[in-house]
Design a protein around this motif. Structure first.
Motif, PDB file in Angstrom:
ATOM      1  N   GLY A 112       0.832  -1.726   0.030  1.00  0.00           N
ATOM      2  CA  GLY A 112       0.242   0.560  -0.268  1.00  0.00           C
ATOM      3  C   GLY A 112       0.934   0.847  -0.225  1.00  0.00           C
ATOM      4  O   GLY A 112       0.622   2.293   0.050  1.00  0.00           O
ATOM      5  N   TYR A 113       1.700   0.742  -0.007  1.00  0.00           N
ATOM      6  CA  TYR A 113       3.404   1.974  -0.077  1.00  0.00           C
ATOM      7  C   TYR A 113       3.237   3.202  -1.956  1.00  0.00           C
ATOM      8  O   TYR A 113       3.386   1.672  -2.394  1.00  0.00           O
ATOM      9  CB  TYR A 113       4.665   2.646   0.163  1.00  0.00           C
ATOM     10  CG  TYR A 113       3.823   2.328   2.063  1.00  0.00           C
ATOM     11  CD1 TYR A 113       3.493   3.413   1.970  1.00  0.00           C
ATOM     12  CD2 TYR A 113       4.529   1.297   3.079  1.00  0.00           C
ATOM     13  CE1 TYR A 113       3.480   3.689   4.025  1.00  0.00           C
ATOM     14  CE2 TYR A 113       4.631   1.315   4.061  1.00  0.00           C
ATOM     15  CZ  TYR A 113       3.663   2.784   4.787  1.00  0.00           C
ATOM     16  OH  TYR A 113       3.999   2.258   5.736  1.00  0.00           O
ATOM     17  N   TYR A 119       8.791   3.807   1.560  1.00  0.00           N
ATOM     18  CA  TYR A 119       9.004   3.141   3.161  1.00  0.00           C
ATOM     19  C   TYR A 119      10.473   2.249   3.529  1.00  0.00           C
ATOM     20  O   TYR A 119      10.085   2.342   4.403  1.00  0.00           O
ATOM     21  CB  TYR A 119       8.471   1.941   2.101  1.00  0.00           C
ATOM     22  CG  TYR A 119       8.975   0.475   2.231  1.00  0.00           C
ATOM     23  CD1 TYR A 119       8.044  -0.887   3.018  1.00  0.00           C
ATOM     24  CD2 TYR A 119       9.952  -0.022   1.491  1.00  0.00           C
ATOM     25  CE1 TYR A 119       8.268  -1.336   3.791  1.00  0.00           C
ATOM     26  CE2 TYR A 119      10.234  -1.591   1.771  1.00  0.00           C
ATOM     27  CZ  TYR A 119       9.393  -2.033   3.413  1.00  0.00           C
ATOM     28  OH  TYR A 119       9.525  -3.370   3.635  1.00  0.00           O
ATOM     29  N   CYS A 120      10.717   2.793   3.178  1.00  0.00           N
ATOM     30  CA  CYS A 120      12.272   2.641   3.554  1.00  0.00           C
ATOM     31  C   CYS A 120      12.626   3.277   4.771  1.00  0.00           C
ATOM     32  O   CYS A 120      13.078   2.389   5.515  1.00  0.00           O
ATOM     33  CB  CYS A 120      13.606   3.635   2.768  1.00  0.00           C
ATOM     34  SG  CYS A 120      14.071   1.622   1.386  1.00  0.00           S
ATOM     35  N   LYS A 121      12.805   4.403   4.606  1.00  0.00           N
ATOM     36  CA  LYS A 121      12.210   5.118   5.962  1.00  0.00           C
ATOM     37  C   LYS A 121      11.118   4.891   7.590  1.00  0.00           C
ATOM     38  O   LYS A 121      11.782   4.460   8.340  1.00  0.00           O
ATOM     39  CB  LYS A 121      12.200   6.847   5.543  1.00  0.00           C
ATOM     40  CG  LYS A 121      13.469   7.173   4.891  1.00  0.00           C
ATOM     41  CD  LYS A 121      13.057   9.130   4.816  1.00  0.00           C
ATOM     42  CE  LYS A 121      13.456   9.458   3.950  1.00  0.00           C
ATOM     43  NZ  LYS A 121      13.221  11.231   4.472  1.00  0.00           N
ATOM     44  N   GLY A 128      15.013  -0.504  12.738  1.00  0.00           N
ATOM     45  CA  GLY A 128      16.572   0.395  13.467  1.00  0.00           C
ATOM     46  C   GLY A 128      16.745  -0.183  12.272  1.00  0.00           C
ATOM     47  O   GLY A 128      17.935  -0.057  12.341  1.00  0.00           O
ATOM     48  N   MET A 129      16.659  -0.692  10.997  1.00  0.00           N
ATOM     49  CA  MET A 129      17.530  -1.092  10.185  1.00  0.00           C
ATOM     50  C   MET A 129      16.568  -1.087   8.673  1.00  0.00           C
ATOM     51  O   MET A 129      14.920  -0.901   8.595  1.00  0.00           O
ATOM     52  CB  MET A 129      18.110  -2.685  10.368  1.00  0.00           C
ATOM     53  CG  MET A 129      16.711  -3.464  10.075  1.00  0.00           C
ATOM     54  SD  MET A 129      17.516  -5.426  10.166  1.00  0.00           S
ATOM     55  CE  MET A 129      17.532  -5.344  11.761  1.00  0.00           C
ATOM     56  N   ASN A 233       7.178  15.844   6.717  1.00  0.00           N
ATOM     57  CA  ASN A 233       7.786  15.614   7.846  1.00  0.00           C
ATOM     58  C   ASN A 233       8.574  16.980   7.765  1.00  0.00           C
ATOM     59  O   ASN A 233       9.658  16.990   8.464  1.00  0.00           O
ATOM     60  CB  ASN A 233       8.072  14.308   8.174  1.00  0.00           C
ATOM     61  CG  ASN A 233       7.132  13.398   8.147  1.00  0.00           C
ATOM     62  OD1 ASN A 233       6.145  13.471   9.068  1.00  0.00           O
ATOM     63  ND2 ASN A 233       7.620  12.297   7.357  1.00  0.00           N
ATOM     64  N   ASN A 234       8.157  18.297   7.707  1.00  0.00           N
ATOM     65  CA  ASN A 234       9.010  19.430   7.631  1.00  0.00           C
ATOM     66  C   ASN A 234      10.005  19.540   7.063  1.00  0.00           C
ATOM     67  O   ASN A 234      11.705  19.707   7.744  1.00  0.00           O
ATOM     68  CB  ASN A 234       9.392  19.611   9.453  1.00  0.00           C
ATOM     69  CG  ASN A 234       8.237  20.096  10.713  1.00  0.00           C
ATOM     70  OD1 ASN A 234       7.364  19.244  11.157  1.00  0.00           O
ATOM     71  ND2 ASN A 234       7.775  21.139   9.316  1.00  0.00           N
TER      72      ASN A 234
END
Length: 527
Positions: A112-113, A119-121, A128-129, A233-234
């Protein structure tokens, strides 16, 4: 015996709170039904996580307001809707990552992305990886190397076949260009008449931007348009990358909420180079000649905040916490409150202690500056906050020093928590912006721009270099005297949501009749 108007209003509010408390006991908001609603929402999310899910649409389907459903969801699950959906999608993607035949882009489509970078972020934030690091941690790379050795000859044949297919496509492109023109005209291949809108947001941290996003998506779908949403996200650089991504998706128009009113001009420039019109939504991009700036009258917002504060603070000290310095709205709001306050400052009636600017509109900054000022022993009579989130930070600081409800605070956006503070008396006023009207007008204007129809907008605003069309809506000042005739009547928030703290205090009391009698005896005089 006569009761004064203000006394009668207070009696009505007390009776109304008691009535709500008893009506809720037999309503759809019982705990059992809440559990059932949340259970159904979870079931829906788990089945449709791979689709474009909006909590706004889900709320409509269960006949609840967006804010109430968001609140009960978080109370029951322990996390917000977006957080839960993100973690579910990441969990599903972890299973797909084991299958090395799938690329990151293909995995994104299945969960759904639309943006692999996003997605990676999100994956790294949750686990955490990165997805690649996760694959390596499962020793999948070693398996691939082994397969490569065994299937080396087979892969060579596959590469030759792929090369042949690529050459075939090049041949078709050279000799049948009409086919490719249809594929690259910026519209949906299945429905060439469907308008595709790109919506780039600077942030979703504040409640109001989530509301903007959901209403815009709903309005676009109602008018038969497709909309792709990106949130920076700013981060200025992320916003530029996301705008490029939207343009690569073949959008017909860009709706832009700039994170930085100067740096975002590069995003407008990229769109203009491709012949894509741009609407600057609620925040003006400077020196960029956008096709339309649509917003509420931010100068008037500043004027209203100052006017309402002066009703209570005719003499004394005012502290001002503005929003982000890279948001042009803050300059316009300042222009508005300066118009009202300066005559009082010059007459020595009002003293402006400080004007602060909160980076990224962080409420923690508002808390910090008010807390420090109070620690110095400064007397503060009133606070102008750039929005209701900053007002919340300021009020939290006042609470720490036992000044909550004793210092008048004003803000804007009519966030749910701000409305609750207004009825309980800890915030004086908020500037209400009917976002549904803004969103509806934006989608209508976007469709007109794509179809090259006239906008019929006479008003212009100077962006520092150009005069651009300006579609302006008027904000509405809201305090405890008119909150029911404005915010609640419009359905912006439900009455039971706004007065929730009132019912809770009544619900916890031993005897509601005794509470009402005591309230009447202590607070009202009869003539």
């Amino acid at each position: 015996m006569l009761i004064k108007d203000k006394q009668w209003n207070r009696i009505k509010n007390a009776i109304s709170a008691i009535f709500i408390r008893f009506s809720l006991s037999n309503s759809k908001f019982k705990n059992g039904n809440i559990d059932g609603i949340v259970s159904k929402v979870l079931e829906y999310i788990n089945k449709n996580y791979h689709q474009d899910i909006s909590l706004h649409d889900i709320a409509k389907s269960v006949n609840l307001s967006y804010h109430y459903l968001s609140k009960i969801f978080k109370d029951k699950i322990g996390k917000g809707f977006i957080e839960y959906l993100t973690e579910l999608r990441i969990e599903k993607s972890m299973q797909l990552l084991i299958n090395q035949n799938l690329s990151i882009k293909e995995i994104c489509q299945q969960i759904g992305y639309s943006d692999p970078n996003y997605y990676c972020k999100a994956f790294k934030r949750v686990t955490g990886m990165t997805p690649t690091e996760y694959r390596l941690s499962r020793n999948v790379r070693g398996i691939i190397l082994l397969k490569d050795r065994i299937l080396k000859n087979t892969l060579t044949v596959i590469l030759v076949v792929i090369l042949f297919i690529e050459l075939s496509f090049i041949f078709i492109k050279l000799y049948k260009p009409d086919f490719y023109l249809k594929q690259s005209n910026g519209s949906n291949s299945e429905n060439n008449n469907k308008i595709k809108i790109g919506f780039s947001l600077g942030t979703l941290k504040e409640e109001r931007w989530i509301k903007d996003r959901d209403i815009l998506i709903t309005k676009a779908r109602e008018l038969g348009a497709e909309i792709i949403v990106q949130n920076a996200n700013n981060d200025d650089q992320d916003q530029l990358k996301q705008v490029k991504y939207l343009l690569d998706q073949g959008i017909d128009i860009l709706i832009l909420v700039p994170n930085d009113y100067k740096k975002a001009s590069k995003a407008v420039e990229m769109a203009k180079e491709r012949g894509i019109p741009v609407i600057s939504y609620d925040r003006l991009v400077l020196n960029s000649n956008v096709d339309l700036y649509i917003s509420f009258d931010n100068v008037r917002v500043g004027e209203l905040m100052a006017l309402w504060l002066l009703k209570k603070v005719k003499w004394g000290n005012i502290f001002i916490v503005n929003g982000a310095p890279n948001d042009y709205n803050t300059k316009m709001i300042k222009e508005g409150y300066d118009r009202i306050l300066m005559p009082y400052v010059e007459a020595k009636k009002i003293n402006i202690i400080k004007e602060e600017w909160a980076e990224n509109w962080l409420k923690e900054y508002a808390f910090s500056v008010i807390d420090k000022e109070l620690q110095r022993g400064t007397k503060i009579n009133g606070i102008i906050a750039g929005n209701d989130s900053l007002a919340e930070g300021a009020i939290e600081a006042l609470s720490e020093h036992r000044y909550m409800g004793k210092v008048y605070v004003v803000g804007q956006d009519a966030d749910l928590w701000a409305c609750q503070r207004i009825v309980e008396g800890t915030q004086l006023m908020t500037a209400y912006k009917p976002i549904d009207k803004l969103a509806e007008a934006t989608i209508e204007m976007a469709i007109k721009l794509v179809k090259k129809e006239p906008l019929n907008i006479e008003r212009k605003i100077f962006d520092g270099k150009y005069y651009v069309p300006y579609y302006v809506l008027q904000p509405i000042p809201v305090d405890k005297d008119n909150i029911e005739e404005t915010i609640i009547k419009d359905g912006f928030h439900l009455k039971e949501e706004v007065y929730i703290k009132g019912w809770q205090s009544i619900e916890n009391s031993i005897d509601c009749n005794f509470l009402l009698q005591k309230l009447l005896l202590q607070n009202f005089k009869f003539e």
